[in-house]
Scaffold this motif. Structure first.
Motif, mmCIF file in Angstrom:
data_model
loop_
_atom_site.group_PDB
_atom_site.id
_atom_site.type_symbol
_atom_site.label_atom_id
_atom_site.label_comp_id
_atom_site.label_asym_id
_atom_site.label_seq_id
_atom_site.Cartn_x
_atom_site.Cartn_y
_atom_site.Cartn_z
ATOM 1 N N GLY A 16 0.798 -1.216 0.000
ATOM 2 C CA GLY A 16 0.000 0.000 0.000
ATOM 3 C C GLY A 16 0.835 1.271 0.000
ATOM 4 O O GLY A 16 2.068 1.244 0.030
ATOM 5 N N GLU A 17 0.127 2.392 -0.020
ATOM 6 C CA GLU A 17 0.762 3.712 0.021
ATOM 7 C C GLU A 17 1.331 4.017 1.400
ATOM 8 O O GLU A 17 2.286 4.766 1.532
ATOM 9 C CB GLU A 17 -0.265 4.791 -0.343
ATOM 10 C CG GLU A 17 -0.721 4.769 -1.782
ATOM 11 C CD GLU A 17 0.363 5.219 -2.737
ATOM 12 O OE1 GLU A 17 1.116 6.158 -2.398
ATOM 13 O OE2 GLU A 17 0.466 4.637 -3.818
ATOM 14 N N LYS A 18 0.715 3.458 2.426
ATOM 15 C CA LYS A 18 1.133 3.713 3.800
ATOM 16 C C LYS A 18 2.331 2.823 4.146
ATOM 17 O O LYS A 18 2.349 1.645 3.808
ATOM 18 C CB LYS A 18 -0.026 3.383 4.743
ATOM 19 C CG LYS A 18 0.261 3.681 6.199
ATOM 20 C CD LYS A 18 -0.813 3.135 7.127
ATOM 21 C CE LYS A 18 -2.148 3.803 6.884
ATOM 22 N NZ LYS A 18 -3.139 3.407 7.899
ATOM 23 N N PRO A 19 3.350 3.382 4.824
ATOM 24 C CA PRO A 19 4.478 2.548 5.249
ATOM 25 C C PRO A 19 4.013 1.431 6.191
ATOM 26 O O PRO A 19 3.097 1.634 6.999
ATOM 27 C CB PRO A 19 5.393 3.522 5.990
ATOM 28 C CG PRO A 19 4.987 4.874 5.542
ATOM 29 C CD PRO A 19 3.528 4.781 5.213
ATOM 30 N N VAL A 20 4.644 0.274 6.056
ATOM 31 C CA VAL A 20 4.342 -0.878 6.902
ATOM 32 C C VAL A 20 5.647 -1.310 7.567
ATOM 33 O O VAL A 20 6.613 -1.654 6.880
ATOM 34 C CB VAL A 20 3.739 -2.041 6.082
ATOM 35 C CG1 VAL A 20 3.468 -3.239 6.985
ATOM 36 C CG2 VAL A 20 2.469 -1.606 5.366
ATOM 37 N N LEU A 21 5.666 -1.269 8.887
ATOM 38 C CA LEU A 21 6.822 -1.712 9.649
ATOM 39 C C LEU A 21 6.580 -3.158 10.050
ATOM 40 O O LEU A 21 5.621 -3.454 10.767
ATOM 41 C CB LEU A 21 7.016 -0.836 10.882
ATOM 42 C CG LEU A 21 8.212 -1.167 11.768
ATOM 43 C CD1 LEU A 21 9.531 -1.005 10.998
ATOM 44 C CD2 LEU A 21 8.209 -0.287 13.007
ATOM 45 N N VAL A 22 7.427 -4.053 9.549
ATOM 46 C CA VAL A 22 7.263 -5.476 9.821
ATOM 47 C C VAL A 22 8.322 -5.918 10.816
ATOM 48 O O VAL A 22 9.515 -5.693 10.612
ATOM 49 C CB VAL A 22 7.374 -6.312 8.520
ATOM 50 C CG1 VAL A 22 7.184 -7.791 8.829
ATOM 51 C CG2 VAL A 22 6.356 -5.842 7.483
#
Length: 104
Positions: A16-22
């Motif tokens: 997605g456009e939103k950052p994802v912290l995994v």
């Protein structure tokens, strides 16, 4: 009423456009337990700016192998399916917040 839709795939979550912290972690890992309150604080402070998800490497070895996770905890920040930043080990709250803000 709860949705019965199928959970999103890992690829869908990070695309997605939103950052994802995994957070790639393991239940038996001491430093991973140390990261839990840090991740909760990051999610609280940044709210809708970032999505934080946890991936148990023992239950999801394919995802860990795909991103060459060799040690836990390993944190990777994704946006639009691309890995923008990664670090293994315990990372302080302020550093994680700064990293996310650089990519929002």
């Amino acid at each position: 009423m709860q949705s019965t839709s199928k959970p999103k795939s890992f690829h869908e979550l990070i695309s997605g456009e939103k950052p994802v912290l995994v957070d790639f972690y393991a239940t038996w890992c001491g430093p991973c337990k140390t990261m839990q309150p840090v991740l909760e604080e990051v999610a609280k402070q940044l709210g809708s700016q970032v999505k934080v998800i946890k991936v148990d490497v023992d239950k999801n070895p394919d995802a860990a192998n795909t991103y060459q996770v060799r040690g836990v905890p390993t944190l990777i920040l994704f946006k639009k399916g691309q890995s923008l930043w990664r670090r293994s080990g315990v990372v302080p709250t302020h550093e994680l917040i700064n990293v996310v803000k650089q990519h929002t």
